[in-house]
Motif scaffolding. Sequence first.
Motif, mmCIF file in Angstrom:
data_model
loop_
_atom_site.group_PDB
_atom_site.id
_atom_site.type_symbol
_atom_site.label_atom_id
_atom_site.label_comp_id
_atom_site.label_asym_id
_atom_site.label_seq_id
_atom_site.Cartn_x
_atom_site.Cartn_y
_atom_site.Cartn_z
ATOM 1 N N PHE B 264 30.010 -11.607 -11.343
ATOM 2 C CA PHE B 264 29.792 -12.217 -10.011
ATOM 3 C C PHE B 264 28.311 -12.578 -9.829
ATOM 4 O O PHE B 264 27.977 -13.684 -9.404
ATOM 5 N N ILE B 265 27.422 -11.630 -10.188
ATOM 6 C CA ILE B 265 25.977 -11.874 -10.044
ATOM 7 C C ILE B 265 25.548 -13.024 -10.965
ATOM 8 O O ILE B 265 24.785 -13.903 -10.562
ATOM 9 N N TYR B 266 26.093 -13.013 -12.205
ATOM 10 C CA TYR B 266 25.758 -14.065 -13.166
ATOM 11 C C TYR B 266 26.150 -15.439 -12.624
ATOM 12 O O TYR B 266 25.376 -16.403 -12.687
ATOM 13 N N LYS B 267 27.360 -15.534 -12.040
ATOM 14 C CA LYS B 267 27.821 -16.808 -11.487
ATOM 15 C C LYS B 267 26.939 -17.237 -10.305
ATOM 16 O O LYS B 267 26.682 -18.423 -10.126
ATOM 17 N N CYS B 268 26.498 -16.254 -9.520
ATOM 18 C CA CYS B 268 25.596 -16.571 -8.390
ATOM 19 C C CYS B 268 24.289 -17.156 -8.919
ATOM 20 O O CYS B 268 23.759 -18.109 -8.358
ATOM 21 N N ILE B 269 23.783 -16.563 -9.991
ATOM 22 C CA ILE B 269 22.519 -17.046 -10.562
ATOM 23 C C ILE B 269 22.709 -18.454 -11.127
ATOM 24 O O ILE B 269 21.899 -19.342 -10.916
ATOM 25 N N ARG B 270 23.834 -18.664 -11.837
ATOM 26 C CA ARG B 270 24.089 -19.969 -12.454
ATOM 27 C C ARG B 270 24.269 -21.081 -11.420
ATOM 28 O O ARG B 270 23.916 -22.224 -11.669
ATOM 29 N N THR B 271 24.882 -20.733 -10.276
ATOM 30 C CA THR B 271 25.187 -21.769 -9.283
ATOM 31 C C THR B 271 24.156 -21.804 -8.158
ATOM 32 O O THR B 271 24.395 -22.408 -7.120
ATOM 33 N N ARG B 272 23.013 -21.146 -8.378
ATOM 34 C CA ARG B 272 22.039 -21.060 -7.292
ATOM 35 C C ARG B 272 21.380 -22.413 -7.037
ATOM 36 O O ARG B 272 21.173 -23.197 -7.968
ATOM 37 N N ILE B 273 21.042 -22.637 -5.773
ATOM 38 C CA ILE B 273 20.343 -23.864 -5.407
ATOM 39 C C ILE B 273 18.844 -23.637 -5.548
ATOM 40 O O ILE B 273 18.104 -24.502 -5.952
ATOM 41 N N ARG B 274 18.436 -22.426 -5.203
ATOM 42 C CA ARG B 274 17.016 -22.118 -5.295
ATOM 43 C C ARG B 274 16.656 -21.805 -6.745
ATOM 44 O O ARG B 274 17.065 -20.762 -7.267
ATOM 45 N N LYS B 275 15.931 -22.692 -7.398
ATOM 46 C CA LYS B 275 15.668 -22.517 -8.821
ATOM 47 C C LYS B 275 14.556 -21.504 -9.092
ATOM 48 O O LYS B 275 14.645 -20.736 -10.036
ATOM 49 N N GLN B 276 13.487 -21.532 -8.259
ATOM 50 C CA GLN B 276 12.414 -20.569 -8.507
ATOM 51 C C GLN B 276 12.878 -19.175 -8.058
ATOM 52 O O GLN B 276 13.336 -19.034 -6.930
ATOM 53 N N ILE B 277 12.759 -18.206 -8.951
ATOM 54 C CA ILE B 277 13.112 -16.826 -8.580
ATOM 55 C C ILE B 277 11.805 -16.094 -8.314
ATOM 56 O O ILE B 277 10.951 -15.998 -9.193
#
Lengths: 112, 428
Positions: B264-277
């Motif tokens: 779930f976390i991985y999918k959130c990271i992959r589909t994130r709009i905010r690119k800069q972490i």
Amino acid sequence: MMNFDITDQSAFLKAEAFETLRLVIDPELHVNIVDLGLVYDVKIDETEKLINVAMTLSSSYCPMGESILNAAKNCLEKHYPVYRTNVDLVWEPVWSYDNITDEGKRQLGLEK
Amino acid sequence: MTTHKQKAGVYAVTVTHYVTAAICFGALAGMIAFSGSAFTGHYFQPRILAITHMAALGWGTCIIFGAYYQLVTVILETELYSVKLAWLSWAMLLPGTVSLVYAFWEFTPGIWMQIGALLLLVSIITFTLNIYLTATKAGKQTIQEDFIFSACLCLCFTAMIGSALVFNFTGAFLLQGQLHYLRLHAHLGLACWFLLTVIGVSSKLVPMFLVSSYQNRRVLQASYYLIISALVLFLVDSYIFGLNIKTYFIAIIGIAGIACYLYFIYKCIRTRIRKQIDLPMKHSLLSFILFGAGIVCIPFIIYYYRANNQLNIRYTLIYGIILLMGWITSLILGQTFKTLPFIVWVRHYEYLSGKVKTPMPSDLYKNSLLRIQSLAFAVFCVSFIFGCLVDSALLIRIGSVALLLTAATYLINVFIMILHKTRTYDEL
């Protein structure tokens, strides 16, 4: 993207109010709410001296939601003291990535 | 305008919990610095017990309580049931922790240890009642609510077993040895309370902070039922039979549940709009890696335990250090800077926002201190964990110093945020 009818007498004020909302910055994303595509509509009621804003949030659980809505209201009331401002939070259409303007995407680092 | 508003008084009780936890983290770093040799021996000894309880209660649990009071509006989508109950819980959590930790440190299993245990038990029950009544008020059932309420119930059971262990020191009444119950107590606390809390809260916050549209409830539901099944099976099976061959299969069920959550976390990271972490989110992502490292220890612990090899003690200690001082601490060190600045910002600037130019939440703390904190924490993780693994006093000492620096920078930043004075730049 909002549309403006140039035959409407309040069109200029409507466009100006919409642009003024660019001063409201999302505290987490650091991008203004217009470029994030959160503002759906601005209506001017000249008889009631009322500005009606329809806007959404990027998430229904956004803890800063109340702050962003307040900021939009504060901003318009400050710049248009003759008018009262009403901000309506709407969830239709659901906000998505496609709502973000090219400038917003650039600021978020999505497009070079 | 209709969003969920905070109840009056939530700010004060939340900030008090954050400050208490930050001070406890400083004390914890000091305790570790003075206990280097304890980390090369058995985990069931006074210093380790004192350090573990300071980490789990004064640091982890205290800040989670505070964060819950603030985040219930986001996670359960309603306001907190009672601020008075929150204060009551804190008023017992603090003296309870101090009393219990002091009694463990000096190892005086008498009245102070018992008072501490009872205060903590009442504090935890009060907190759980407050969360239960809040969730009842919310009305709608979400998977996050299932995670959170299960976590709270597990914390109550952890405190009950812990209290029984404390009273068993002075008048033995438990049917089996202390170490047998200690295993159940530790897993209820670590795996149930912390893990279920982290999943429940992060499954709402991570997509929000990364601006991800991924909302697959079924993955989270699978994670919930697999983890709960593994925990119940582990508690029942290990209570009756101890660690045995079945424990491997139970661990696989639990790891499958954790894998669903990580997916779930991985999918959130992959589909994130905010690119800069940003740095706080990097801290949080590091915590998931440390969590994975902790999981890797499990088969070694079971294997060496079954082989009657003393290495199971070393791996159990490392497992505890990675989970408490690595996973939980890294998560808190990051998420503090994703929650506290916003809490303080709303207090100071919500009414001004849109009228004048104000600082952003991320301007309320010193980013340079946060960078030092992150670097020092990374040094602590590598040096301390390897030090314990290879039995090196020098690496443990370097790690302890790095943790002191981490705690000092963290504490300063927390105080910078809560002592912030409202300031504006110019007219918009």
